[in-house]
Scaffold this active site. Structure first.
Site, mmCIF file in Angstrom:
data_model
loop_
_atom_site.group_PDB
_atom_site.id
_atom_site.type_symbol
_atom_site.label_atom_id
_atom_site.label_comp_id
_atom_site.label_asym_id
_atom_site.label_seq_id
_atom_site.Cartn_x
_atom_site.Cartn_y
_atom_site.Cartn_z
ATOM 1 N N SER A 157 2.210 -34.911 -13.182
ATOM 2 C CA SER A 157 1.504 -35.705 -12.171
ATOM 3 C C SER A 157 2.516 -36.477 -11.331
ATOM 4 O O SER A 157 3.347 -37.205 -11.883
ATOM 5 C CB SER A 157 0.585 -36.736 -12.839
ATOM 6 O OG SER A 157 -0.291 -36.071 -13.703
ATOM 7 N N ARG A 165 0.578 -46.047 -17.947
ATOM 8 C CA ARG A 165 1.884 -45.502 -17.517
ATOM 9 C C ARG A 165 2.891 -46.626 -17.265
ATOM 10 O O ARG A 165 3.668 -46.598 -16.305
ATOM 11 C CB ARG A 165 1.734 -44.656 -16.246
ATOM 12 C CG ARG A 165 0.826 -43.459 -16.384
ATOM 13 C CD ARG A 165 1.390 -42.427 -17.364
ATOM 14 N NE ARG A 165 0.461 -41.322 -17.480
ATOM 15 C CZ ARG A 165 -0.566 -41.282 -18.329
ATOM 16 N NH1 ARG A 165 -0.775 -42.288 -19.175
ATOM 17 N NH2 ARG A 165 -1.368 -40.249 -18.378
ATOM 18 N N GLU A 183 4.503 -41.696 -9.907
ATOM 19 C CA GLU A 183 4.676 -41.898 -11.353
ATOM 20 C C GLU A 183 6.150 -41.722 -11.762
ATOM 21 O O GLU A 183 6.655 -42.522 -12.559
ATOM 22 C CB GLU A 183 3.782 -40.899 -12.106
ATOM 23 C CG GLU A 183 3.689 -41.183 -13.584
ATOM 24 C CD GLU A 183 2.850 -40.154 -14.318
ATOM 25 O OE1 GLU A 183 1.629 -40.125 -14.125
ATOM 26 O OE2 GLU A 183 3.434 -39.386 -15.109
HETATM 27 C C1 LIG Z 1 4.647 -30.269 -16.681
HETATM 28 C C2 LIG Z 1 4.675 -31.752 -16.978
HETATM 29 C C3 LIG Z 1 3.576 -32.365 -17.545
HETATM 30 C C4 LIG Z 1 3.579 -33.730 -17.836
HETATM 31 N N1 LIG Z 1 2.463 -34.286 -18.413
HETATM 32 C C5 LIG Z 1 2.458 -35.596 -18.726
HETATM 33 C C6 LIG Z 1 1.290 -36.173 -19.347
HETATM 34 O O1 LIG Z 1 0.309 -35.502 -19.638
HETATM 35 N N2 LIG Z 1 1.320 -37.499 -19.617
HETATM 36 C C7 LIG Z 1 2.408 -38.280 -19.332
HETATM 37 O O2 LIG Z 1 2.351 -39.478 -19.623
HETATM 38 N N3 LIG Z 1 3.514 -37.752 -18.757
HETATM 39 C C8 LIG Z 1 3.567 -36.435 -18.439
HETATM 40 N N4 LIG Z 1 4.674 -35.894 -17.839
HETATM 41 C C9 LIG Z 1 5.823 -36.764 -17.510
HETATM 42 C C10 LIG Z 1 6.968 -36.735 -18.568
HETATM 43 O O3 LIG Z 1 6.856 -35.637 -19.394
HETATM 44 C C11 LIG Z 1 6.979 -38.006 -19.418
HETATM 45 O O4 LIG Z 1 7.093 -39.145 -18.598
HETATM 46 C C12 LIG Z 1 8.129 -38.016 -20.437
HETATM 47 O O5 LIG Z 1 7.966 -39.090 -21.335
HETATM 48 C C13 LIG Z 1 9.487 -38.107 -19.777
HETATM 49 O O6 LIG Z 1 10.448 -37.867 -20.777
HETATM 50 P P1 LIG Z 1 11.951 -37.529 -20.420
HETATM 51 O O7 LIG Z 1 12.730 -37.557 -21.688
HETATM 52 O O8 LIG Z 1 12.026 -36.272 -19.642
HETATM 53 O O9 LIG Z 1 12.352 -38.783 -19.521
HETATM 54 P P2 LIG Z 1 13.307 -38.845 -18.246
HETATM 55 O O10 LIG Z 1 12.654 -38.153 -17.111
HETATM 56 O O11 LIG Z 1 14.672 -38.426 -18.596
HETATM 57 O O12 LIG Z 1 13.307 -40.425 -17.959
HETATM 58 C C14 LIG Z 1 12.144 -41.078 -17.542
HETATM 59 C C15 LIG Z 1 12.407 -42.600 -17.490
HETATM 60 O O13 LIG Z 1 12.640 -43.080 -18.803
HETATM 61 C C16 LIG Z 1 13.933 -43.674 -18.908
HETATM 62 N N5 LIG Z 1 14.470 -43.273 -20.226
HETATM 63 C C17 LIG Z 1 14.567 -42.000 -20.712
HETATM 64 N N6 LIG Z 1 15.029 -42.034 -21.979
HETATM 65 C C18 LIG Z 1 15.248 -43.336 -22.289
HETATM 66 C C19 LIG Z 1 15.740 -44.020 -23.442
HETATM 67 N N7 LIG Z 1 16.103 -43.370 -24.566
HETATM 68 N N8 LIG Z 1 15.850 -45.366 -23.393
HETATM 69 C C20 LIG Z 1 15.474 -46.071 -22.279
HETATM 70 N N9 LIG Z 1 15.011 -45.481 -21.160
HETATM 71 C C21 LIG Z 1 14.879 -44.134 -21.171
HETATM 72 C C22 LIG Z 1 14.737 -43.115 -17.750
HETATM 73 O O14 LIG Z 1 15.768 -43.999 -17.361
HETATM 74 C C23 LIG Z 1 13.664 -42.971 -16.694
HETATM 75 O O15 LIG Z 1 13.436 -44.228 -16.105
HETATM 76 C C24 LIG Z 1 4.720 -34.520 -17.542
HETATM 77 C C25 LIG Z 1 5.852 -33.898 -16.974
HETATM 78 C C26 LIG Z 1 5.833 -32.534 -16.689
HETATM 79 C C27 LIG Z 1 7.065 -31.887 -16.116
#
Ligand SMILES: Cc1cc2nc3c(=O)[nH]c(=O)nc-3n(C[C@H](O)[C@H](O)[C@H](O)COP(=O)(O)OP(=O)(O)OC[C@H]3O[C@@H](n4cnc5c(N)ncnc54)[C@H](O)[C@@H]3O)c2cc1C
Length: 346
Positions: free
Chosen positions: A246, A172, A342
């Site tokens: 998580s 992570r 996380e």
């Molecule tokens: C129900 C549920 C289940 C999940 N299961 C998992 C799992 O199994 N495994 C896992 O690893 N994660 C899991 N996650 C967490 C999440 O889905 C991941 O971390 C995902 O990659 C976040 O994507 P996002 O676009 O929503 O990022 P955001 O929440 O918008 O951003 C997360 C971080 O990334 C940065 N960021 C976003 N986009 C960019 C970009 N283009 N360039 C630079 N920085 C950027 C942001 O500044 C922030 O720091 C889960 C979440 C939920 C709600």
């Protein structure tokens, strides 16, 4: 109303972020820019006011906890597109824009006949955020299928391409949580989907599916269906119950610490790692402290999985953080282990 000129930045002021975070937390962005192309990032960098302001990069908002309104300029990444870059003897090199929905991208690769990402199905969020925390699930991490990515520096506007080593992926973790945190926008990500890959099945829930169905040799599409079914049964759908998946990382302890802890609590769920250390199941630790199903204000611990904190309706980010701190304190008090959140807490 006429459509905005192709070169105009799409900027909103006092924009609600409630719809843009999967916890459904209330927060307002003073300035929100919809970034649709690499050129948009450079326009922001060159802009007389936006260029100098602090920035926060937002994807799908499924790994952020907003505790207050955001003063930094929010760059909402909406860069689209997906394509086969090239086919080699060993792999398909596939690219997606950072704003593409992760799960839709995984489903698309499988529909094209390019397996490899099926274990990562149904993870919410965007392609561009996936490398930030090296998303992982069911025995596969993004780094296992990663080729390279393009990013634009938020100070100079220069584009860079980073390979696997340069991203310094960990559990992570990546360089985007350290030296490059908040400093660049990932615009495109490329994956190497190996032709000779075998399904990754060494995970308890998948082994159960094999036993249930009697299918010991599932193809990638079957694994995709299984992973989706397992996740739907276990995790709350953010569209119905706000959450970020998580909430804490599984803590990694030394072999010695692990022996000490399991000596005191023999039933503690832990996974030995190749270097002798061990990963402890954070959900088990939280459950053992009696938190499953409990609430603090309108934030609570999900009934089916203690690792997931949920919005019981109208929760604020402050309530979520108060609950998270109370959990950290009781886990530390009972086990001497510090749980690390996380998601990014703003
Ligand atoms: C129900 C549920 C289940 C999940 N299961 C998992 C799992 O199994 N495994 C896992 O690893 N994660 C899991 N996650 C967490 C999440 O889905 C991941 O971390 C995902 O990659 C976040 O994507 P996002 O676009 O929503 O990022 P955001 O929440 O918008 O951003 C997360 C971080 O990334 C940065 N960021 C976003 N986009 C960019 C970009 N283009 N360039 C630079 N920085 C950027 C942001 O500044 C922030 O720091 C889960 C979440 C939920 C709600």
């Amino acid at each position: 109303m006429s459509a905005p000129a192709a070169t105009a930045l799409h900027v909103e002021h006092r924009a609600s972020l409630r719809e843009f975070n999967s916890f459904g937390l209330p927060a307002v962005a003073q300035t929100l820019v919809h970034v649709k192309t690499e050129a948009d990032v450079r326009r922001v960098v060159d802009h007389p006011e936006l260029g100098l302001a602090p920035k926060f990069v937002l994807g799908g908002g499924s790994n952020v906890v907003f505790t207050k309104d955001v003063v930094a300029v929010v760059l909402k990444v909406e860069i689209g597109g997906r394509r086969l870059v090239r086919e080699t003897a060993d792999a398909w090199i596939v690219e997606a824009g950072a704003g593409e929905n992760w799960h839709a991208f995984v489903a698309w690769t499988l529909a094209q006949g390019w397996p490899g990402l099926e274990n990562l199905a149904l993870i919410p969020g965007s392609v561009g955020a996936a490398p930030v925390q090296n998303i992982g699930a069911y025995g596969v991490e993004l780094k296992d299928r990663f080729d390279s990515l393009d990013a634009v520096d938020l100070v100079t506007g220069r584009s860079v391409t980073l390979d696997n080593a340069a991203c310094r992926f960990g559990y992570r973790d990546s360089v985007f949580k350290h030296e490059l945190a908040g400093k660049s926008v990932i615009t495109r990500v490329r994956f190497a989907l190996p032709k000779a890959t075998a399904p990754v099945l060494g995970y308890l829930d998948l082994e159960r599916k094999i036993a249930e169905t009697g299918n010991a040799h599932p193809d990638a599409n079957t694994v995709f269906e299984w992973v989706c079914a397992i996740r739907r049964a276990k995790l709350p759908d953010p569209a119905v119950i706000g959450n970020v998946g998580s909430f804490f990382k599984n803590p990694v302890v030394s072999a010695e610490q692990c022996r000490d802890i399991t000596g005191r609590d023999p039933e503690i769920v832990h996974y030995p790692l190749p270097d002798g250390s061990a990963k402890l199941a954070a959900g088990w630790l939280i459950d053992a402290c009696g938190w499953k199903g409990k609430s603090v204000g309108r934030a609570g611990v999900y009934e089916k999985q203690a690792l997931v904190l949920v919005n019981r309706g109208g929760a604020s980010g402050a309530e979520v953080v108060t609950l998270a701190r109370a959990i950290q304190e009781s886990v530390y008090g009972r086990f001497g282990i510090r749980l690390e959140p996380e998601p990014v807490i703003i």
